[in-house]
Design a protein around this motif. Structure first.
Motif, PDB file in Angstrom:
ATOM      1  N   TYR A   1       0.853  -1.200   0.000  1.00  0.00           N
ATOM      2  CA  TYR A   1       0.000   0.000   0.000  1.00  0.00           C
ATOM      3  C   TYR A   1       0.880   1.238   0.000  1.00  0.00           C
ATOM      4  CZ  TYR A   1      -4.273  -2.588   1.072  1.00  0.00           C
ATOM      5  OH  TYR A   1      -5.358  -3.435   1.019  1.00  0.00           O
TER       6      TYR A   1
ATOM      7  N   PHE B   1       0.263   5.067   0.571  1.00  0.00           N
ATOM      8  CA  PHE B   1      -0.748   6.048   0.980  1.00  0.00           C
ATOM      9  C   PHE B   1      -0.201   7.458   0.748  1.00  0.00           C
ATOM     10  CE2 PHE B   1      -1.416   2.372   3.872  1.00  0.00           C
ATOM     11  CZ  PHE B   1      -2.743   2.070   3.558  1.00  0.00           C
TER      12      PHE B   1
ATOM     13  N   THR C   1      -7.722   8.160   5.953  1.00  0.00           N
ATOM     14  CA  THR C   1      -7.790   7.593   7.306  1.00  0.00           C
ATOM     15  C   THR C   1      -9.209   7.088   7.599  1.00  0.00           C
ATOM     16  OG1 THR C   1      -7.919   9.929   7.902  1.00  0.00           O
ATOM     17  CG2 THR C   1      -5.886   8.793   8.450  1.00  0.00           C
TER      18      THR C   1
ATOM     19  N   ILE D   1      -9.973   3.964   5.597  1.00  0.00           N
ATOM     20  CA  ILE D   1      -9.347   2.768   6.181  1.00  0.00           C
ATOM     21  C   ILE D   1     -10.175   2.319   7.388  1.00  0.00           C
ATOM     22  CG2 ILE D   1      -7.320   1.877   7.428  1.00  0.00           C
ATOM     23  CD1 ILE D   1      -5.596   3.871   5.796  1.00  0.00           C
TER      24      ILE D   1
ATOM     25  N   LEU E   1      -6.302  -4.965   6.570  1.00  0.00           N
ATOM     26  CA  LEU E   1      -4.841  -4.978   6.731  1.00  0.00           C
ATOM     27  C   LEU E   1      -4.390  -6.155   7.589  1.00  0.00           C
ATOM     28  CD1 LEU E   1      -4.187  -1.172   7.313  1.00  0.00           C
ATOM     29  CD2 LEU E   1      -3.576  -2.519   5.272  1.00  0.00           C
TER      30      LEU E   1
ATOM     31  N   ILE F   1      -2.025   7.870   9.898  1.00  0.00           N
ATOM     32  CA  ILE F   1      -1.983   6.571   9.193  1.00  0.00           C
ATOM     33  C   ILE F   1      -1.047   5.610   9.930  1.00  0.00           C
ATOM     34  CG2 ILE F   1      -1.452   5.360   7.040  1.00  0.00           C
ATOM     35  CD1 ILE F   1      -2.584   7.561   5.548  1.00  0.00           C
TER      36      ILE F   1
END
Ligand code: A2P
Length: 272
Positions: A126, A128, A208, A211, A225, A244
């Motif tokens: 990932y 970000f 954020t 997620i 995750l 994050i």
């Protein structure tokens, strides 16, 4: 006199020690806050995809240098940079006016933690990013090593407005259409997830929140995750990095560094 000759005339005969002179070859302004520029690459300059360098401008009593991630991959002939424009910023107030033919200074040493060596092997990577934080990933998503190491590469990019996403959207489209890159790696391994926070768009909200709510994973059809399989790289503002990082740590991932690879790494995007 053409532009290149004019710019070369403005470079002092002797460059400061450890500094390379780059010639600007292309400039694209995306919004009144963001622009991209391309420069020549000195033959002697080597770097790892994802690293940053110190950039400055000639002139002035003491050149001001700021950290810039190199947005181009390490195999490219040119160097690319993606920059914010700060009206009274010590560097960007001038840098935003560069034109093809102008000279930019770059310290010859590159460094950074958003590099493959700092991550343990995994299944998914990932990346970000917010705002100009996409720059190091623009480099890494064109590096075949990224795809040799991971089955899937997920680039998330969140900006305030839709126009700020254009650089990344165009770049990913160009990667998918590039014959040479399609021979070097499987471009379908790259997933690009974009969202905005201050303008209506197909996907909205801070990364954020996406997620935390699980919407990011649901939209992409990916599992939550998992420290056994997922790796992360983060690039954005200080607050974004902190938030994050906390989410990745809560999911069981540990931060790594060049000398101690881990499950995620962070770097602050250029700010001034
Ligand atoms: P927001 O519009 O809610 O502030 P900037 O241009 O200021 O660097 O912001 C780029 C993007 O990063 C914006 O979409 C912004 O959302 C978002 N952002 C700012 N702070 C955070 C944070 N702490 N965590 C996640 N996203 C953030």
């Amino acid at each position: 006199m053409d532009a290149v000759t004019a710019a070369q005339k403005s470079v002092p005969a002797e460059l400061p020690k450890g500094v390379l002179a780059l010639t600007v070859t292309d400039v694209t302004h995306y919004t009144d806050r963001l622009f991209h520029f391309t420069t020549t690459r000195p033959a002697s300059f080597r770097f790892r995809s994802g690293e940053f360098v110190m950039i400055g401008l000639p002139g002035g009593e003491k050149p001001v240098y700021r950290a810039y991630s190199i947005a181009s991959p390490n195999w490219a002939d040119d160097l690319e940079f993606f920059s914010i424009k700060v009206p009274d910023g010590p560097l960007t107030s001038r840098l935003q006016h560069v034109k093809p033919g102008d000279t930019i200074y770059m310290r010859e040493k590159s460094t950074g933690t958003l590099v493959h060596d700092a991550l343990l092997p995994g299944k998914r990577l990932y990346m970000f990013s917010t705002g100009t934080g996409i720059a190091p990933f623009a480099s890494l998503i064109r590096d075949p090593e990224t795809y040799a190491k991971f089955d899937q590469v997920i680039l998330t990019h969140t900006c305030r407005e839709v126009a700020e996403l254009k650089y990344g959207l165009d770049l990913v489209a160009s990667i998918r259409a590039d014959e040479m890159l399609n021979e070097l790696f499987d471009t379908s391994k790259l997933l690009h997830y974009t969202s905005t926070t201050r303008e209506t768009y197909a996907f909205s909200g801070r990364i954020t929140d996406l997620i935390t709510s699980g919407k990011l994973f649901a939209d992409l059809g990916l599992p939550p995750l998992n420290p056994a399989e997922d790796r992360g790289m983060i690039c954005g503002s200080m607050d974004m990095l902190k938030d994050i990082k906390a989410l990745l740590e809560a999911a069981g991932l540990n931060e790594g560094a060049n000398n101690k690879p881990g499950e995620f790494v962070i770097e602050r995007a250029f700010v001034g």
